[in-house]
Design a protein around this motif. Structure first.
Motif, PDB file in Angstrom:
ATOM      1  N   MET A  66      67.832  36.862-116.910  1.00  0.00           N
ATOM      2  CA  MET A  66      67.621  38.036-117.743  1.00  0.00           C
ATOM      3  C   MET A  66      66.716  39.038-117.041  1.00  0.00           C
ATOM      4  SD  MET A  66      68.306  39.474-120.695  1.00  0.00           S
ATOM      5  CE  MET A  66      67.737  41.066-121.294  1.00  0.00           C
ATOM      6  N   LYS A  67      65.654  38.552-116.424  1.00  0.00           N
ATOM      7  CA  LYS A  67      64.738  39.452-115.718  1.00  0.00           C
ATOM      8  C   LYS A  67      65.422  40.098-114.522  1.00  0.00           C
ATOM      9  CE  LYS A  67      60.565  36.950-117.097  1.00  0.00           C
ATOM     10  NZ  LYS A  67      59.431  36.105-116.634  1.00  0.00           N
ATOM     11  N   GLU A  68      66.296  39.363-113.891  1.00  0.00           N
ATOM     12  CA  GLU A  68      67.009  39.877-112.721  1.00  0.00           C
ATOM     13  C   GLU A  68      68.017  40.958-113.116  1.00  0.00           C
ATOM     14  OE1 GLU A  68      70.414  38.192-109.646  1.00  0.00           O
ATOM     15  OE2 GLU A  68      68.976  36.794-110.541  1.00  0.00           O
ATOM     16  N   VAL A  69      68.726  40.735-114.224  1.00  0.00           N
ATOM     17  CA  VAL A  69      69.815  41.640-114.630  1.00  0.00           C
ATOM     18  C   VAL A  69      69.283  42.850-115.377  1.00  0.00           C
ATOM     19  CG1 VAL A  69      71.860  41.853-116.090  1.00  0.00           C
ATOM     20  CG2 VAL A  69      71.534  39.810-114.679  1.00  0.00           C
ATOM     21  N   GLY A  70      68.366  42.607-116.329  1.00  0.00           N
ATOM     22  CA  GLY A  70      67.879  43.700-117.158  1.00  0.00           C
ATOM     23  C   GLY A  70      68.969  44.208-118.079  1.00  0.00           C
TER      24      GLY A  70
END
Length: 486
Positions: free
Chosen positions: A397-401
């Motif tokens: 989730m943090k990687e994709v945003g």
């Protein structure tokens, strides 16, 4: 609560849980403004100088979960004339959300004259009816469109009459009471070329669009399963028919309330108002009532088409009269284009999925929501309107945003329909028009047929036919009382 589990691979969790986030359908972001400044278009003013509605009895619990009413503009060179069929409950929501658009209302209808108070106040010159068949017959030339918020068993006859008379239709969910009716309305809307919209309001909000964009951006990989759960029913289910009868109140026409349904005596507080949802003859249970909201993102993002089968995985006791108190249903969808085959699960009555993705999430899942399980990641979606979504694992989730924007944003659910009614947008502009919501409703209601017969059903969608349990085909439709077959 005893359950019959017909699918040993499914894990059932009856523990009620708290939400991960607040499910606020309107708080995520503002809608992108639609370009309504069309040359020659007259924007009609609101309620300046009009008295506000008086104090009213609070509505049922579902009313507080609807997206907040937004001021609407009447995007029409001439004022749109709308007839309202049902003026209490969700019908009152119809009245409130269109009045400020300068809508004209020549007539309205409700079988219960006590539920006409808001309509009388907002439209004192409009003609009141208890029988919508008379409304169409006597006032059909006086209005352009209808908004329908009756109990489910009246959805089809009221809507088909409207379409046959050339009226645009906004119809509450679920679209119909039976699978057959949903197919008929889908085909009729296309045949008559009218603007239609089903009232699953979340379809116009930001949440389901983000879910669509997460799925179509590819960050989840191929979707292999979806799970959707609801806090419904919040009305009685699992009961038998009560004995005896009560005097019919003077303000209710009970024969008209029954309409196409079989005759039965009136019993106070058992059927009307609101508690009709749990009865086979009148409602569609927790699944029919809420899946058109909570499973909407699945149908939108995955475009599943016809399922190959539907199965009652588990349920509490089912009576001849009422839907079960709790159930789990599974649909299997075949490969379609580049999308892989997948299975969709529905849970109600307090049941929740306990899949590995939920366990990995490590947090309590929301009381209503959906889970998309992909080959690369999963997506947990909170609420009935897709209002908050999180990728699992958190690192992903943090990687994709936020996903890239792939869909246009809506000016509003009712406003989409008004634009199409006005001719300022095409009849394809409402995103939950019957071409979309009809097939979705068919699939949802097929789950109720599987629950009713207690068997896995193989489905030939193109021919509207159950192939392996012939006797189950009787539940795709129903008998209509004399005078109500359209």
């Amino acid at each position: 609560m005893p359950l019959t589990n017909t699918h040993p691979e499914s894990s059932l969790d009856t523990t009620a849980t708290e939400p991960v986030v607040t499910a606020d359908g309107n708080s995520r972001r503002e809608f992108l403004k639609h370009g309504l400044a069309v040359a020659g278009m007259a924007v009609v003013g609101g309620l300046a100088g009009c008295a506000s509605p008086g104090k009213r009895e609070p509505g049922p619990r579902w009313a507080s979960s609807l997206p907040a009413a937004r001021p609407l503009r009447a995007p029409r060179r001439e004022q749109l004339r709308i007839a309202f069929i049902a003026t209490g409950g969700i019908g009152g929501h119809h009245l409130e959300t269109t009045k400020e658009a300068g809508i004209l209302c020549p007539c309205y209808c409700d079988v219960d004259t006590q539920r006409m108070d808001m309509a009388r106040e907002l439209y004192p010159a409009a003609k009141a009816y208890q029988d919508y068949r008379r409304l169409f017959e006597e006032m059909g030339s006086e209005f352009d469109a209808v908004m329908i918020g009756t109990p489910d068993h009246h959805h089809y006859p009221a809507t088909m009459l409207a379409l046959q008379m050339g009226k645009h239709v906004y119809l509450q969910k679920p679209l119909t009471h039976t699978v057959w009716e949903a197919r008929q309305l889908t085909e009729a809307a296309a045949r008559y070329g009218l603007a239609t919209q089903m009232g699953n309001q979340g379809h116009a909000l930001e949440g389901w669009r983000l879910v669509y964009e997460y799925v179509h951006s590819g960050v989840l990989g191929d979707i292999v399963e979806t799970h959707t759960w609801s806090d419904r029913p919040i009305w009685p289910q699992g009961m038998g028919r009560p004995e005896g009868e009560s005097p019919v109140p003077a303000h209710v026409d009970w024969d008209l309330w029954l309409g196409p349904a079989p005759e039965r005596p009136y019993v106070e507080k058992v059927y009307h108002p609101f508690t009709w949802r749990g009865w086979w003859d009148f409602g569609t249970g927790a699944l029919g009532d809420m899946a058109c909201h909570t499973m909407d993102g699945i149908f939108w993002a995955l475009d599943p088409g016809y399922p190959t089968s539907v199965e009652p995985v588990a349920s509490s006791a089912i009576t001849e009269e009422a839907f079960p108190n709790a159930a789990v249903v599974r649909w299997d969808f075949p490969k379609r284009g580049k999308r892989k085959a997948f299975s969709a699960y529905w849970y109600d009555g307090g049941l929740r999925p306990t899949t590995p993705a939920v366990l990995e999430y490590g947090r309590r899942i929301p009381p209503t929501g959906s889970l998309f399980i992909g080959t690369d990641a999963a997506l947990v979606v909170s609420g009935d309107y897709g209002s908050s979504s999180r990728i699992i694992p958190e690192a992903r989730m943090k990687e994709v945003g936020k996903p890239p924007q792939l869909l246009e944003r809506s000016p509003g659910h009712v406003e989409e329909w008004l634009l199409a009614c006005s001719g300022l947008e095409s009849i394809d502009f409402p995103k939950s028009r019957f071409a979309y919501s009809g097939p979705m409703c068919e699939t949802v209601l097929l789950g109720n047929v599987a629950l009713r017969v207690g068997r896995r059903l193989e489905w030939d969608g193109a021919n509207l036919r159950i192939t392996n349990v012939p006797e189950a085909n009787a539940f795709l439709t129903k008998e209509y009382r004399a005078g109500w077959r359209v």
